[in-house]
Write an enzyme that holds these catalytic residues in place. Sequence first.
Site, mmCIF file in Angstrom:
data_model
loop_
_atom_site.group_PDB
_atom_site.id
_atom_site.type_symbol
_atom_site.label_atom_id
_atom_site.label_comp_id
_atom_site.label_asym_id
_atom_site.label_seq_id
_atom_site.Cartn_x
_atom_site.Cartn_y
_atom_site.Cartn_z
ATOM 1 N N ASP A 373 0.855 -1.172 0.000
ATOM 2 C CA ASP A 373 0.000 0.000 0.000
ATOM 3 C C ASP A 373 0.899 1.232 0.000
ATOM 4 O O ASP A 373 2.125 1.138 0.017
ATOM 5 C CB ASP A 373 -0.953 -0.002 1.192
ATOM 6 C CG ASP A 373 -0.230 0.098 2.537
ATOM 7 O OD1 ASP A 373 1.013 0.075 2.544
ATOM 8 O OD2 ASP A 373 -0.906 0.201 3.568
ATOM 9 N N ASP A 648 -1.783 -2.881 6.089
ATOM 10 C CA ASP A 648 -2.122 -2.777 7.510
ATOM 11 C C ASP A 648 -3.598 -2.528 7.764
ATOM 12 O O ASP A 648 -4.006 -2.323 8.900
ATOM 13 C CB ASP A 648 -1.318 -1.649 8.162
ATOM 14 C CG ASP A 648 -1.623 -0.285 7.554
ATOM 15 O OD1 ASP A 648 -2.383 -0.224 6.563
ATOM 16 O OD2 ASP A 648 -1.103 0.729 8.069
ATOM 17 N N ASP A 652 -6.865 -4.932 3.442
ATOM 18 C CA ASP A 652 -5.685 -5.670 2.990
ATOM 19 C C ASP A 652 -5.711 -7.134 3.431
ATOM 20 O O ASP A 652 -4.879 -7.919 2.981
ATOM 21 C CB ASP A 652 -4.410 -5.024 3.549
ATOM 22 C CG ASP A 652 -4.216 -3.600 3.055
ATOM 23 O OD1 ASP A 652 -4.465 -3.355 1.868
ATOM 24 O OD2 ASP A 652 -3.825 -2.739 3.867
ATOM 25 N N ASP A 745 24.988 -36.594 9.164
ATOM 26 C CA ASP A 745 23.842 -35.717 9.437
ATOM 27 C C ASP A 745 24.099 -34.794 10.619
ATOM 28 O O ASP A 745 23.682 -33.633 10.617
ATOM 29 C CB ASP A 745 22.587 -36.555 9.701
ATOM 30 C CG ASP A 745 21.978 -37.081 8.401
ATOM 31 O OD1 ASP A 745 22.255 -36.477 7.343
ATOM 32 O OD2 ASP A 745 21.239 -38.070 8.450
#
Length: 906
Positions: A373, A648, A652, A745
């Site tokens: 935005d 925000d 949105d 590992d």
Amino acid sequence: MTMLTPRTPTKLAPPGKGRRERKAAELETRTRLAGEQLTGFSARPGASVLQELGATRSGLTHAEAALRLERHGANVVAHERAPRWWFQLAKAFWNPFIGVLVFLAAVMWWQDPADPGVVILSVMVAISGLLRFWQEFRSGRAADALKRLVTTTCAVQRRAGSGSAPTTFEVPMDQVVPGDVVKLAAGDLIPADLRLITSKDLMVGQAALSGESLPVAKADTRADDRGQSETADPVESDNLCLMGTSVTSGTATGVVVATGADTYFGSMAGSLVGERPQTNFDNGVRKVSFLLIRFMLVMVPVVFAINGLTKGDWDEAFLFGIAVAVGLTPEMLPMVVSANLARGAVAMSRRKVVVKRLNAIQNLGAMDVLCTDKTGTLTEDRIVLDRYLDVHGNEDDEVLEYGYLNSHFQTGLKNLMDQAVINRVDEAEEVVVDARFSMVDEIPFDFARRRMSVVLDRNGSVSAVGRPEHVMITKGAVEEVLDLCTHMRDRGGEVELTAQLRAHVTRIAEENNRRGLRVLAVATRTMSTPRETYSVADEDRLTLVGFLAFLDPPKADAARALQALADKGIAVKVVTGDNDLVAARVCADVGIDVGHVVLGTEIDPLDDTALRALAARTTVFAKVNPVQKARIVRALQAEGHTVGFLGDGINDAAALRDADVGISVDTAVDIAKESADIILLEKDLTVLEQGVIQGRTTFGNTIKYIKMTASSNFGNVFSVLVASAFIPFQPMLAIMLLVQNLVYDIAQLATPWDRMDEEYLRKPRNWDAKGIGRFMVCIGPISSIFDIAMFVIMWNVFAADNEAHQALFQSGWFIEGLLSQTLIVHMIRTRKIPFIQSRASWPVMVMTVLAVLTGLYLPFSPLAGSLGFVPLPAGYFPWLIGVLLAYCTLTQLLKTLYIRKFGTWL
């Protein structure tokens, strides 16, 4: 009592559609129905609305309010709820690799409950799942604790009984019911959807719903009970105040027409709760997982069959096949991914970024399009006086002075633009209010006139007839003020405002509007007959002085932040509900190539295919609603982009959920924060840049582990196939394979702490299952070449060519296999020359050395006998060094050829 009209049942999308499409259709339907009901209230006279609601201007009685609360439920909207801890725990273990390991552990336990491999696999599974569970459980509980600390109330007018006088009470917002009469003042949150009954100078901030940075005027325009035509968008209706917005100035009284899920806000929120759509990270992990599982399902039966047929011991072949399956499964992948994500979350928290969903870190690194935005992200989210212009469009301090006097002397609550004028003068110290002026009277602002005036006494000045000199200063909307002007100030004098000059000054105002500025006109009049009081009728025969132009200014670092994102391969698209002219101006100021600004009204007629093409070539979208924002995100994803969305507001939330990574801020509305994956403690794109780098580092280290493990395991199994076919004994015991795999590992647990080459961080990174398969097939067999070379050496040089000497053969291959696996880590972790052009981090170096020392020590350790090892002769080690050096040299050569052909490495 007249009952409320029931809501029309929501028509959901056809069940044949995908979940995301059904959610989008549900959101569109709910918001449309809520909007239709609200605009119906807006179009009718206030008395009619009260009658339908069974309410009066005095408010409900306490008894009526209690009944309605029971009937309509609490005034809360649907929101995400953290699942039960046991569900979160189970979900943490829901992973295909974990499933494979659990199955293999169960088979091993069935064969031999005392097999140490069962313990090894169980520990790996437990640590991996518990780490992920704890991280997500803790973050969810922290968010819930913060919510419980907040209690919001509102002023509601109610009566003790039908004949009692009304009293104003502060009640919790969740106790508000339809028909309640709510009183609003500056700073209040709108607790529900309200139809205004009375208002005075009411300005409402609607950025959370519409994205508009400036507050909008609201008034009861239908108070005369004549009614007007319906407004298509309830957000734009001037006599509706909607839940989720707030009062910036003025006062009002309104009647509640909808609460909870029936509000415009609630209609959106209800469609956003539930399972989130799969992101690129989720899809990537799933594809890689099943690629490796499919490969395992092919290779393990082949190894089992060859060993059983050539050796004749099917039980031993079965155990060996299980060990090969474990070797092919990157069993530490869940742990490495979790450790990578957890470390990334900690690192990002130091940069004021809170990670709600761990997977989002890797999506942030893969992001190649950021939809954001405008308000507060590219701009400072505050109104400033950008310029003060005379009638010809030139800056003029006299215009600033008159605007300042108007704002300074008014006695009402100063709005944001008044404060901007005062701040501009205070900062520059260009105007000093001293004994030159004193207040005489004012004509307050109202929404019919859209202007306000103050009348000042020029202290010490008298008119030609010896009376005090009063000057009226009027400031307001350009059209309204200009209609009252007969003259204009031009180069220190006054000239008649002819039709030609009127067109000229109108054009000046419109040019500034097109630049995205909010323009007010300033005019004056010297009163010929000074008196103590003045009225609206005196706002006449004014002289136009000039214009004040306001803007929500771009952030000082916005342009640099956008360039930094562009340098990282991220395209920024602005998606805002604000005015197109304002959006274009701000975007141009921060260096965005605006091009054609697409409006929300242009999106609705387009099908998904057309929207995909439009979204790909468009940079700025303006005046878009929540449904359109989500459609834009999905259109970009359909084009193969990994999309981030920064927002925000309530409007949105849908886009935040649909994006691969939803980003919000800690000052956002609750629904936006709940829909987001990442929350910024500062609404700043420079913070995002650091997050992107961390995301790419996390992603790169994860891919390192997958490619290292997949390629080395593939090479080992290929070597096993060759050895099984030509050697009359097991080339390595099952327990040896498990130990080799465990040591390797454990060494890889340092991978999350490795560094990435600078070149790798410059581009977005995404999952590529085909690329991983190609890498495994191309690089994996290199190790087999040198495994076979070691077979030949052990067979011919050290005479380990029969069952009596098979332990020597197995020990020699164990050390060579483990060391080649461990050293190849440094070859694969970078596309550069290892140790010379790129060095691993110290944790990786330490773990590599420990793995090598462990491998060299085991055949000589007290555990050697139980594991099937025998000590190796001293002559073995020169051969080992030669094989390893040749292995590294060939790998570096083939790495160069691979990069040249495929243009990629990690």
